[in-house]
Every structure is written in C-alpha cells, then in structure tokens.
Motif scaffolding. Structure first.
Motif, PDB file in Angstrom:
ATOM      1  N   THR A 154       0.809  -1.419  -0.110  1.00 56.94           N
ATOM      2  CA  THR A 154       0.062  -0.085  -0.161  1.00 56.94           C
ATOM      3  C   THR A 154       0.832   1.276  -0.014  1.00 56.94           C
ATOM      4  N   PRO A 155       0.536   2.090  -0.788  1.00 57.26           N
ATOM      5  CA  PRO A 155       1.416   3.343  -0.891  1.00 57.26           C
ATOM      6  C   PRO A 155       1.412   4.123   0.393  1.00 57.26           C
ATOM      7  N   LEU A 156       2.363   4.505   1.094  1.00 52.14           N
ATOM      8  CA  LEU A 156       2.578   5.501   2.151  1.00 52.14           C
ATOM      9  C   LEU A 156       3.188   6.470   1.976  1.00 52.14           C
ATOM     10  N   VAL A 157       2.690   7.812   2.680  1.00 52.67           N
ATOM     11  CA  VAL A 157       3.917   8.706   2.731  1.00 52.67           C
ATOM     12  C   VAL A 157       4.322   8.992   4.278  1.00 52.67           C
ATOM     13  N   GLU A 158       5.546   9.043   4.404  1.00 52.06           N
ATOM     14  CA  GLU A 158       5.987   9.192   5.788  1.00 52.06           C
ATOM     15  C   GLU A 158       6.406  10.510   5.883  1.00 52.06           C
ATOM     16  N   ILE A 159       5.754  11.445   7.014  1.00 49.37           N
ATOM     17  CA  ILE A 159       5.828  12.674   7.304  1.00 49.37           C
ATOM     18  C   ILE A 159       6.918  12.744   8.581  1.00 49.37           C
ATOM     19  N   VAL A 160       7.952  13.337   8.455  1.00 54.26           N
ATOM     20  CA  VAL A 160       8.794  13.503   9.588  1.00 54.26           C
ATOM     21  C   VAL A 160       8.943  14.805   9.994  1.00 54.26           C
ATOM     22  N   THR A 161       8.841  15.355  11.182  1.00 54.42           N
ATOM     23  CA  THR A 161       8.786  16.324  11.672  1.00 54.42           C
ATOM     24  C   THR A 161      10.284  16.775  12.259  1.00 54.42           C
ATOM     25  N   GLU A 162      10.666  18.081  12.548  1.00 52.55           N
ATOM     26  CA  GLU A 162      11.751  18.698  13.439  1.00 52.55           C
ATOM     27  C   GLU A 162      11.446  18.376  14.912  1.00 52.55           C
ATOM     28  N   PRO A 163      12.154  18.323  15.809  1.00 55.82           N
ATOM     29  CA  PRO A 163      12.097  18.013  17.155  1.00 55.82           C
ATOM     30  C   PRO A 163      11.566  19.569  17.861  1.00 55.82           C
ATOM     31  N   ASP A 164      10.313  20.004  17.065  1.00 54.36           N
ATOM     32  CA  ASP A 164       9.714  21.422  17.412  1.00 54.36           C
ATOM     33  C   ASP A 164       8.695  21.360  18.459  1.00 54.36           C
ATOM     34  N   LEU A 165       8.146  20.128  19.003  1.00 55.58           N
ATOM     35  CA  LEU A 165       7.182  20.176  19.977  1.00 55.58           C
ATOM     36  C   LEU A 165       7.738  20.091  21.363  1.00 55.58           C
ATOM     37  N   ARG A 166       6.762  20.498  22.236  1.00 52.44           N
ATOM     38  CA  ARG A 166       7.110  20.587  23.506  1.00 52.44           C
ATOM     39  C   ARG A 166       6.139  20.024  24.713  1.00 52.44           C
ATOM     40  N   SER A 167       5.155  19.515  24.216  1.00 46.73           N
ATOM     41  CA  SER A 167       4.275  18.966  25.213  1.00 46.73           C
ATOM     42  C   SER A 167       3.225  18.072  24.173  1.00 46.73           C
ATOM     43  N   GLY A 168       2.526  17.091  25.076  1.00 44.08           N
ATOM     44  CA  GLY A 168       1.766  16.212  24.514  1.00 44.08           C
ATOM     45  C   GLY A 168       0.503  16.620  23.931  1.00 44.08           C
ATOM     46  N   SER A 169       0.091  17.923  24.221  1.00 43.55           N
ATOM     47  CA  SER A 169      -1.144  18.662  24.077  1.00 43.55           C
ATOM     48  C   SER A 169      -0.694  19.381  22.769  1.00 43.55           C
ATOM     49  N   ASP A 170       0.428  19.786  22.477  1.00 37.21           N
ATOM     50  CA  ASP A 170       0.806  20.271  21.116  1.00 37.21           C
ATOM     51  C   ASP A 170       0.904  19.382  20.263  1.00 37.21           C
ATOM     52  N   VAL A 171       1.419  18.227  20.625  1.00 33.61           N
ATOM     53  CA  VAL A 171       1.511  16.964  19.635  1.00 33.61           C
ATOM     54  C   VAL A 171       0.060  16.863  18.998  1.00 33.61           C
ATOM     55  N   ALA A 172      -0.788  16.635  19.988  1.00 31.06           N
ATOM     56  CA  ALA A 172      -2.224  16.424  19.654  1.00 31.06           C
ATOM     57  C   ALA A 172      -2.648  17.526  18.787  1.00 31.06           C
ATOM     58  N   THR A 173      -2.553  18.716  18.938  1.00 33.92           N
ATOM     59  CA  THR A 173      -3.010  19.717  18.409  1.00 33.92           C
ATOM     60  C   THR A 173      -2.595  19.864  16.923  1.00 33.92           C
TER      61      THR A 173
END
Ligand SMILES: [Zn+2]
Length: 481
Positions: A154-173
């Motif tokens: 199955t085709p996948l796109v993997e999106i990788v972020t920089e380590p810019d997030l600082r909390s679980g709630s920001d990750v969820a947002t």
C-alpha cells in the motif's frame, strides 16, 4: 515548574487512498478476506519488476505542497533491508537520502488562539508492510502468527517533523490539524482506528536552557490522538523521574498502556539493525515535470488552518465557529454555500447549533440531510425580517428536516408566521390581567419577570410570538411605556 524541557518530534505514516498499490496493479482493500489482493509483484516472486503508481506520486506532491516543502526535482527509491515475515522481499522500498519532499513547515492553531509552527524535515514515499496478527497473546507470548498480504505494498507517505514540539497537548493539536489538512486534500482516509494514519513520537528531555538534545525514546503505535497525548506525558514524567534520581535514559522503543497509564519497553533500539540502504535498481528516478508541480500548486484547495483565520477575519465568525465548521471539507462547503446567500455569522450559528442538534436524532450530517444550504440561508433571512420568531424557526427547521420543503412553505403549512403586534396585544392584555402578581413585580422594577410573560405568550401562541414584541407590549400594558 519542571527543571526539564521536553523535546518531541513525530513521524506520521499516511496510507494513500489510491485505487491500486504502490508498485503493482492490486487494488487496495480494507476488511476483505486475507490474501485476496496479491500478485507476484507484491508477493515478491522472483523476476518480477515494480512499476511506480503515478497517482501515489501526485498525492505525495500534493501533501508536500500543502506543507510548504521543497519539491525535489529528482528523487530516488532505496531498498531498506530487514528480515521479518511482514516483508516478502526482505526489504522495503522506501526513500532515503533524496526524498520527494524536503523541508517545509506546518502551522496549527492552539485552543487559546496562539499559533504552533512545526518544521517538517521531509515527506517521502514508501510501501506499507503486510499485516501480522499474533494469535493467543501479544508478540512475546503468542502461540503463532498469521500474515495478510493485502496491506503489503500500500502506498505510504511518511511525514517526519523537526523536534519542535514541547508537550503532549501540542502534539495532539498539531496531529489533529495535520489530519484535517490531509482530509481536505483528499489523499487519505486518515483513520487512526483502521491504521490508515499512524503516528510515532520521539521523546527526550533536557535541562531548561540547554540546547543539546537528550537521549530519545520512541513511543510507538498509538491508535488515537488522546492516547498519544497521554502516552507522551507519561513518558516525559518517566524520563524526569529517572534523570532526577541520577539515572540515565536508554534509547529504546516504548509502549504506553492506556488502561494502566504505564510505559513499557518493547525493545532496545541500541540493538536495532543496520538497514543497509542501497538504491533500488529496478526503479527509475522520480523526476516530476515542473509544469505539473506548478499546476498541482495552483489547484490546492483552501486548507483548514488558513480558512479558519479567514472566517474570523473576514466573515465575522468566532474562533470556535471557525474550528467547528472546518471539521470536514463537506461541512465547509455546506457552510460556504449558505454564507454566500445570507449573514455568515447567523448561518454559522444555525448550522453548528440547532441544525446539528436536531440531526443528531437521524444521525445525518447537514450535507446528507434534506435541508440544503439555500434553505438555511432562507431561514436566516426569515428570522432577520421578523417573519418568524426564534422558537418558530426551530420548528421550521424540524419541518424542513422531515420534508425538505422551503422554509417559507413550512411556515405556511404549519402556521408559524410571527403574529403581528395587533393580534399579540390582545393576548398580552389578557395575560397581564390574569397575572396581577407578576405585573406588580414588573412595576416594582423586577425586569426578570418579563421572561415569565414571554414564556406564557409563547405557550398561548404556539411559539408564534416574537419575544421582543412580547416584552415591548407587556411594558406598554403594565407600565404605560
Ligand atoms: Zn500486487
């Protein structure tokens, strides 16, 4: 305040909802009997050759453009070698050092209205592995495992972020709004439960003020944003406990148990394999025509985050209205059609409020119901003109949901037109005479009692009285105003 600052990056796997697989003509399926969508290519028979799915390339480009990524003029596929039963070739075809989409960024809006900008490292194409099911327990204690190759390839796109997030709630947002954006692009179903969108988080902590990165752990395979948020918070707390007790974090993959709130170690990353990446010799480089890329850029739909900003700035909506109405592309389309015909703020209130509340009984969404956006706009106009009262308008809406008739027709057939002040005055005179105590309270300056008269008048008129008119007429009758 904690002495440590969390540093979090995420990797998101998005299954593209193309008709066929990444490198063969097998159709994608979900829920079909196991191993019914396979062929010599995706089962890795000797001598077969893969062919790239052009639609998967198009969707990867659409995602990259929405994330403001640099589009690589030329990208290539690599073989990522590892030996596991979910991978018949014993390598996964993926992109390594030259991904199709390079650096970009994505901005989400937090609940308090502040903006959260996250750097995108890359977005690349790859193929999904087959689905392994362990029978009789989790992997360690399982009696046996079975494999379904329907998902393999199955085709996948993997999106990788920089380590810019600082909390679980920001990750969820961030993830919720990224998911919404992908839905608007129409590239994937993005279902966390069905696994068409999967997110892993890399979590580390460091002393506040430090710029060095601590040792990270990888939190794997969470099937909801809520669990991911909680898992990240639990992992941050675990790391803080270890460091404050003088211990050190080991690089490993961890799992969060939502039932107990515990973090368990899955395997040590330090023993992980060297994937021996090398260029896939059976596939030509991906060299998208620049004119094609530009036409894809021009065709991008208005995306939910910028759209939310515009709804607030230009259409007079509240931030909450904008958030609710951009939930899905269908709801945006529905609202925009109504807002083009009548006051946008009033349309927003009726669609997200009364219409959705009344539709809860039938389980329909607004765009699936018999009430068209034009009907909503017409109802808003009837209200603005004073032709119906708010309670009557709710009844009109109920009638429209049943019959699909124009609001004016429902007003007519149900006799819901607001009474004119002349007819209403007679009823008010009777009400005032019948309730001398309440009339006295009004004379004593207790304006709250007006609510009582409005309620009585509504009862008497079957909701056809305009509340403002009732208040005015009661004041006239009692106070001579
Ligand atoms: Zn196949």
């Amino acid at each position: 305040m904690s002495a440590y600052e969390p540093v979090i990056g995420v990797e998101i796997h998005v299954q593209l909802s193309t008709r066929t697989k990444m490198f063969c003509g097998c159709e994608l399926s979900f829920g079909d009997p196991p191993n019914t969508h396979t062929c010599p290519v995706c089962l890795a028979h000797p001598g077969v050759l893969p062919v790239v799915n052009e639609e998967a390339i198009r969707r990867a480009l659409v995602i990259g453009l929405a994330l403001g990524c640099e589009i690589a003029p030329r990208s290539i596929f690599h073989r990522k070698n590892y030996f596991y039963p979910d991978l018949p070739k014993a390598y996964q075809v993926s992109q390594f050092d030259i991904p199709i989409c390079g650096r970009g960024e994505f901005t989400a809006i937090r609940e308090d209205g502040s903006e959260l900008t996250v750097g995108i490292t890359r977005a690349h194409l790859e193929e999904d592995a087959a689905k392994l099911t362990h029978e009789g327990g989790r992997r360690a204690g399982a009696e046996g495992s079975v494999v379904d190759f329907n998902r393999g390839g199955t085709p996948l796109v993997e999106i990788v972020t920089e380590p810019d997030l600082r909390s679980g709630s920001d990750v969820a947002t961030f993830l919720r709004q990224l998911r919404q954006t992908l839905l608007f692009l129409g590239v994937s179903d993005c279902s966390m439960e069905e696994g068409s969108m999967r997110a892993d988080a890399n979590v580390s902590i460091r002393p506040v003020g430090s710029h060095e990165l601590g040792t990270k752990t990888e939190l794997k395979n969470m099937n909801s944003f809520r669990f991911l948020e909680r898992g990240i918070e639990a992992e941050i707390a675990r790391q803080e406990r270890i460091l404050s007790e003088g211990g050190r974090i080991s690089q490993e993959t961890v799992h969060y148990e939502p039932e107990t709130g515990h973090i368990t170690s899955l395997r040590s990353k330090e023993e992980s394999h060297d994937y021996r990446y090398f260029p896939e010799p059976d596939l030509v480089p991906v060299v998208p025509d620049p004119a094609w890329v530009e036409s894809l850029r021009a065709e991008q739909p208005e995306l939910p985050v910028p759209l939310r900003r515009r709804m607030v700035a230009e259409m007079g909506l509240s931030a909450e209205d904008a958030e609710v109405l951009t939930e899905s592309p269908e709801l945006v389309e529905y609202f925009m059609q109504a807002a083009a015909l009548a006051d946008p703020k009033a349309c927003a209130n009726w669609i997200r409020g009364e219409l959705r509340a009344q539709l809860r009984e039938t389980g329909e969404e607004p765009w699936q119901s018999k009430v068209t956006p034009a009907h909503v706009a017409a109802l808003v106009d009837l209200l603005a003109a004073g032709t119906v009262s708010v309670p009557a308008a709710k009844e009109v809406l109920a009638g429209m949901i049943q019959t699909g008739d124009q609001p004016a027709a429902v007003v007519e057939s149900k006799g819901l037109a607001a009474m004119d002040d002349g007819d209403l005055a007679a009823i008010i005179a009777e009400l005032v005479a019948a309730n001398p105590d309440q009339a006295q309270q009004l004379r004593d300056g207790k304006d709250k009692v007006l609510g009582f008269f409005v309620g009585q008048a509504m009862k008497q008129t079957g909701g056809r009285a305009n509340p403002q008119s009732v208040q005015k007429l009661v004041r006239e009758a009692v106070l001579g105003e």
